[in-house]
Motif scaffolding. Structure first.
Motif, PDB file in Angstrom:
ATOM      1  N   ILE A   1      29.146  68.097  48.789  1.00  0.00           N
ATOM      2  CA  ILE A   1      27.751  68.016  48.338  1.00  0.00           C
ATOM      3  C   ILE A   1      26.950  69.200  48.878  1.00  0.00           C
ATOM      4  O   ILE A   1      26.176  69.831  48.147  1.00  0.00           O
ATOM      5  CB  ILE A   1      27.121  66.680  48.772  1.00  0.00           C
ATOM      6  CG1 ILE A   1      27.667  65.543  47.907  1.00  0.00           C
ATOM      7  CG2 ILE A   1      25.591  66.735  48.665  1.00  0.00           C
ATOM      8  CD1 ILE A   1      27.243  64.157  48.361  1.00  0.00           C
ATOM      9  N   SER A   2      27.132  69.529  50.143  1.00  0.00           N
ATOM     10  CA  SER A   2      26.418  70.662  50.741  1.00  0.00           C
ATOM     11  C   SER A   2      26.745  71.964  50.022  1.00  0.00           C
ATOM     12  O   SER A   2      25.869  72.800  49.783  1.00  0.00           O
ATOM     13  CB  SER A   2      26.773  70.790  52.230  1.00  0.00           C
ATOM     14  OG  SER A   2      26.337  69.662  52.953  1.00  0.00           O
ATOM     15  N   THR A   3      28.015  72.120  49.653  1.00  0.00           N
ATOM     16  CA  THR A   3      28.431  73.323  48.936  1.00  0.00           C
ATOM     17  C   THR A   3      27.777  73.407  47.565  1.00  0.00           C
ATOM     18  O   THR A   3      27.304  74.476  47.144  1.00  0.00           O
ATOM     19  CB  THR A   3      29.965  73.350  48.784  1.00  0.00           C
ATOM     20  OG1 THR A   3      30.566  73.308  50.077  1.00  0.00           O
ATOM     21  CG2 THR A   3      30.411  74.611  48.055  1.00  0.00           C
TER      22      THR A   3
ATOM     23  N   ASP B   1      34.106  57.566  47.399  1.00  0.00           N
ATOM     24  CA  ASP B   1      34.430  57.089  48.745  1.00  0.00           C
ATOM     25  C   ASP B   1      35.099  58.173  49.580  1.00  0.00           C
ATOM     26  O   ASP B   1      35.700  57.885  50.622  1.00  0.00           O
ATOM     27  CB  ASP B   1      35.357  55.866  48.652  1.00  0.00           C
ATOM     28  CG  ASP B   1      34.678  54.674  47.983  1.00  0.00           C
ATOM     29  OD1 ASP B   1      33.478  54.481  48.218  1.00  0.00           O
ATOM     30  OD2 ASP B   1      35.354  53.946  47.233  1.00  0.00           O
ATOM     31  N   ASN B   2      35.029  59.389  49.143  1.00  0.00           N
ATOM     32  CA  ASN B   2      35.666  60.482  49.867  1.00  0.00           C
ATOM     33  C   ASN B   2      35.019  60.673  51.238  1.00  0.00           C
ATOM     34  O   ASN B   2      33.786  60.814  51.333  1.00  0.00           O
ATOM     35  CB  ASN B   2      35.542  61.788  49.081  1.00  0.00           C
ATOM     36  CG  ASN B   2      36.260  61.729  47.748  1.00  0.00           C
ATOM     37  OD1 ASN B   2      37.315  61.112  47.647  1.00  0.00           O
ATOM     38  ND2 ASN B   2      35.692  62.372  46.731  1.00  0.00           N
ATOM     39  N   PRO B   3      35.793  60.681  52.304  1.00  0.00           N
ATOM     40  CA  PRO B   3      35.207  60.822  53.643  1.00  0.00           C
ATOM     41  C   PRO B   3      34.542  62.182  53.868  1.00  0.00           C
ATOM     42  O   PRO B   3      33.683  62.320  54.731  1.00  0.00           O
ATOM     43  CB  PRO B   3      36.415  60.642  54.581  1.00  0.00           C
ATOM     44  CG  PRO B   3      37.612  60.977  53.750  1.00  0.00           C
ATOM     45  CD  PRO B   3      37.261  60.535  52.355  1.00  0.00           C
ATOM     46  N   ASP B   4      34.974  63.178  53.080  1.00  0.00           N
ATOM     47  CA  ASP B   4      34.402  64.519  53.232  1.00  0.00           C
ATOM     48  C   ASP B   4      33.391  64.830  52.126  1.00  0.00           C
ATOM     49  O   ASP B   4      33.106  65.995  51.840  1.00  0.00           O
ATOM     50  CB  ASP B   4      35.508  65.575  53.226  1.00  0.00           C
ATOM     51  CG  ASP B   4      36.354  65.516  51.951  1.00  0.00           C
ATOM     52  OD1 ASP B   4      36.165  64.579  51.150  1.00  0.00           O
ATOM     53  OD2 ASP B   4      37.202  66.408  51.758  1.00  0.00           O
TER      54      ASP B   4
END
Length: 306
Positions: free
Chosen positions: A159-161, A151-154
């Motif tokens: 994921i992109s990293t 549930d992490n907002p960031d």
């Protein structure tokens, strides 16, 4: 042949669990096995896929390979590749699917295809990986999955990293197995195929017997880049590198060719030609034609004695 434009549509037809998000999904093959269609006829999809297959029987086919090497394999699929499979329900590993929108929304993927040019080729290449490499890749996929389910907002920043790290590993495999000369030739061929698709799309959308949709901006390279699933800037660089003109100039060149043909070979009025070429008004068509020829359409027609 089916062409899946969304991850949702792809999931429904292949009978895998629905994705949590519209533009990105990570999943283990094990999750899919109870419901997935085990034999899929040839199809295309409009997103990028990166997979790690650790075990499993059967064949996954693409325009390049008919089967995988033994052991753990990492492979990728790009938009427009023709794919099919006939697999047993015992695959193990992970995969991610990501759309062009997902890539565009992250600053990490700026100049995506320039940095990872192997992703624009229409031939998927499987790379056999060692046990140690498998552990490394598996760890990356598990990290992606942990964030995806959190549930992490960031979460998508992380994921992109991780996806960037995954892509760099594949880039390393690609460079290791492909000589620089061969890699350049593969990428050059891919660019020429994209250019050819761009030219074909323009010709198709301006055919006289086509059903016109005036909500589409057929004069904009962005319209065609979206269909080709590439960034407009990248499309422009391909056109310029191969033809010496911009993508927009190529459209204008095609419009002028058609305009001159209609004006000299038909009795269509200038107004009819303007709308036939998707201009929103005859006045804009007049301005466009005069800018490029120094003639108004009417004067050009008279000058040719037609």
């Amino acid at each position: 042949m089916k062409n899946f434009k969304t991850i949702k549509e792809y999931s429904e037809v292949t009978r895998i669990p629905p994705a949590r998000y519209e533009h990105f999904v990570v999943r283990s093959f094990q999750e899919n096995m109870p419901t997935v269609v085990h034999k899929m006829p040839p199809f295309r999809h409009a997103f990028y896929a990166i997979a790690l297959k650790m075990n499993g029987d059967g064949k996954a086919l693409s325009s390049h390979y008919s089967d995988f090497p033994d052991g753990s394999v990492v492979f990728f699929n790009s938009p427009f590749q023709i794919l099919s499979w006939d697999i047993a329900p015992n695959w193990e590993g992970y995969y991610v699917l990501m759309t062009r929108d997902f890539i565009a929304q992250s600053h990490i993927f700026k100049n995506f295809l320039e940095v990872f040019p192997f992703l624009k080729i229409d031939k998927a290449i499987p790379f056999q990986v060692s046990e140690e490499e498998t552990k490394t890749l598996l760890n990356i996929y598990q990290k992606i999955n942990e964030e995806y389910l959190s549930d992490n907002p960031d979460k998508f920043d992380f994921i992109s990293t991780y996806v960037l790290l995954l892509l760099n590993h594949i880039k390393r495999y690609f460079n290791k197995e492909t000589s620089e000369e061969k890699a350049n030739q593969i990428i050059k061929t891919a660019d020429l195929k994209l250019l050819s698709r761009y030219q074909e799309l323009i010709e198709f959308h301006f055919r006289e017997n086509n059903d016109w949709d005036y909500s589409k901006n057929l004069h904009s390279p962005s319209f065609y880049a979206d269909i080709l699933n590439i960034h407009p800037n990248y499309l422009n660089s391909i056109v310029k590198n191969n033809l010496g003109i911009t993508a927009l100039q190529y459209i204008h060149k095609h419009l002028l060719h058609l305009a001159k043909s209609y004006l000299t070979q038909t009795k269509l009025s200038v107004k009819e030609v303007a709308y036939l070429l998707q201009f929103d008004s005859p006045n804009n068509f007049n301005n466009f034609f005069k800018k490029h020829t120094q003639y108004t359409p009417g004067k050009y027609r008279k000058s040719t004695h037609i």
